[in-house]
Enzyme design. Structure first.
Site, mmCIF file in Angstrom:
data_model
loop_
_atom_site.group_PDB
_atom_site.id
_atom_site.type_symbol
_atom_site.label_atom_id
_atom_site.label_comp_id
_atom_site.label_asym_id
_atom_site.label_seq_id
_atom_site.Cartn_x
_atom_site.Cartn_y
_atom_site.Cartn_z
ATOM 1 N N ASP A 281 0.715 -1.154 -0.150
ATOM 2 C CA ASP A 281 0.064 -0.033 -0.100
ATOM 3 C C ASP A 281 0.879 1.282 0.083
ATOM 4 O O ASP A 281 2.148 1.176 0.266
ATOM 5 C CB ASP A 281 -0.967 0.089 1.169
ATOM 6 C CG ASP A 281 -2.049 -0.941 1.343
ATOM 7 O OD1 ASP A 281 -2.014 -1.867 0.343
ATOM 8 O OD2 ASP A 281 -2.909 -0.930 2.139
ATOM 9 N N HIS A 423 3.834 -2.361 3.105
ATOM 10 C CA HIS A 423 3.850 -0.871 2.364
ATOM 11 C C HIS A 423 5.181 -0.660 1.507
ATOM 12 O O HIS A 423 6.116 -0.936 2.353
ATOM 13 C CB HIS A 423 3.776 0.167 3.421
ATOM 14 C CG HIS A 423 2.478 0.305 4.372
ATOM 15 N ND1 HIS A 423 2.334 -0.654 5.338
ATOM 16 C CD2 HIS A 423 1.293 0.936 4.150
ATOM 17 C CE1 HIS A 423 0.951 -0.552 5.652
ATOM 18 N NE2 HIS A 423 0.584 0.386 5.076
HETATM 19 ZN ZN ZN Z 1 -2.493 2.988 3.301
#
Ligand code: ZN
Length: 456
Positions: A281, A423
């Protein structure tokens, strides 16, 4: 045409060993079939001593027990023909075939009276024999009637026989005389037609419905093999006429639930390997994302990247690299707000703006959506229109920035079908990914996108 290529193997051998009419037959066949069979050395010489119009008929055993091949040829230059058809020990079957052949011959010979006696006229009927393990033969008769270089018609018709009984086989018998099952079969056939890449440029999609309606008479023209049912449709029925008859081969596996027991096949199920979906992400990021792509490539792993629209705008070339590497693209909003708190207009802009820029920059659509912080409600779902994807393994990589902890979280929580949240904006995640993939691979996991997981 695929059909033609498959057929003439044993036929030529049979002909080669047949009787004294041999030479004449071969030349006539060569003229008429116009094949490029280089093993046949004679070249047709039309100016040779004109032979008397003559029809030769001979019958030979086929490689299929109980089935003879009858070959009829005419060297009449006005109406040459080459016809082969099967005959069995059963009169009914034989008569049906002969009647079919006679109709074509009659139609063809009638044209003899027309003045146009160029040699481009010909009638060619050949057939292919397909067999099901139950013994049932399907004979696929392929007819081409050419009146001139650009006027020809072709047709495929099938005939069936069970060698023990002499009876045929019908679609009704294949689906246990159950109309509901015919309906389901019809749907599978249609799907096959719509999705067949061979029909891509020749399909008349609006014409598919009628000839595939679940009526018994629409399902007569088929051949049965151990692997599939092959349906035949005349030229122009739902494909462009000049493309010739359409052949639709549907694997029995797909029809299994609708078939009578004796026609069902064992469905070979792939051993269900363990799968895991890696998700990244908040990117793309010019440093970490690029390193992560390298590591994924090393393990032949596909992942899903939930991107922020604002960062795609800022690093378009990184987003392109992700797309080009074959990963799935996801929408993670434009600015990473908590969407449930936004007014409709703002919410729409966050989602749609990201969908638009992903498409514009990478040429690929974002196919899944993940709300920032996992904050989602019905209003958000309604506006995104994409499947909302959460996760079940939270690596907390954004919090600890520690490759060892990243691996520990994955080890502790991953199971078959897991979606792992990471991430691609943190150096520690790029640092730790190799060890994570090595571990998961050692446990037998393969790496797929979230859309490739069956239930997400
Ligand atoms: Zn996020």
């Amino acid at each position: 045409m695929k059909f033609k290529k498959r057929k003439r193997r044993s036929l030529w051998i049979d002909i080669a060993f047949s009787s004294a009419i041999m030479a004449m037959t071969a030349i006539a066949l060569l003229l008429i079939f116009n094949t490029s069979d280089s093993s046949t050395s004679a070249s047709p010489n039309k100016s040779a001593k004109a032979p008397k119009p003559e029809v030769s008929i001979n019958s030979t055993d086929s490689t299929f027990p109980g089935i003879k091949i009858v070959t009829e040829t005419s060297n009449d230059l006005n109406t040459p023909f080459a016809i082969q058809y099967p005959q069995s020990e059963y009169t009914d079957f034989n008569n049906r075939i002969v009647e079919y052949i006679s109709q074509w011959k009659a139609r063809y010979l009638k044209t003899n009276s027309s003045k146009n006696s160029t040699t481009s006229k010909e009638l060619n009927i050949s057939f292919e024999t397909l067999q099901h393990k139950s013994g049932i033969y399907s004979f696929v008769m392929f007819t081409t009637l050419s009146m001139s270089a650009n006027d020809s018609q072709s047709e495929i018709r099938t005939f069936h026989i069970q060698p023990e009984t002499g009876k045929g086989i019908t679609m009704a018998e294949l689906v246990g005389r159950d109309v509901e099952k015919l309906k389901r079969t019809a749907k599978v056939v249609r799907d096959h037609i719509y999705q067949n890449p061979e029909f891509k440029d020749i399909l008349l999609a609006e014409n598919v419905w009628k000839p595939t309606e679940p009526l018994w008479r629409n399902y007569r023209n088929f051949a049965l093999t151990d692997k599939s049912i092959i349906f035949y449709y005349d030229a122009g029925v739902f494909t462009k006429k000049q493309a010739g008859p359409a052949v639709v081969e549907v694997p029995l596996e797909k029809l299994n639930p609708f078939l009578a027991k004796e026609f069902q096949v064992k469905v070979t199920q792939k051993p269900a390997g363990k799968k895991v979906a890696l998700t990244f992400d908040d990117g793309p990021d010019p440093k970490s994302t690029v390193r992560i792509l390298k590591t994924l490539k090393k393990y032949d792993a596909k992942a899903t990247f939930f991107m922020l629209g604002s960062r795609v705008e800022y690093y378009p070339e990184i987003a392109q690299q992700v797309a080009e590497a074959g990963h799935e693209l996801g929408n993670h909003s434009w600015n990473h707000p908590s969407l449930t708190k936004l007014p409709d207009k703002k919410l729409y802009d966050e989602v749609q703006g990201t969908t638009d820029i992903v498409k514009q920059v990478t040429g690929q659509p974002a196919t899944v959506f993940r709300p920032p912080y996992g904050a989602v409600n019905d209003r958000v779902r309604a506006i995104t229109n994409l499947p909302v994807v959460m996760w079940d393994v939270d690596t907390l990589d954004w919090k600890h920035h520690n490759p060892q902890k990243l691996l520990a979280k994955v080890k502790a929580h991953t199971r078959n079908g897991s979606i792992i949240l990471m991430h691609d904006i943190h150096k520690s995640t790029a640092d730790g990914l190799d060890a994570v993939l090595a571990y998961l691979q050692s446990q037998g996991y393969s790496f797929v996108t979230v859309s490739e997981l069956e239930n997400y």
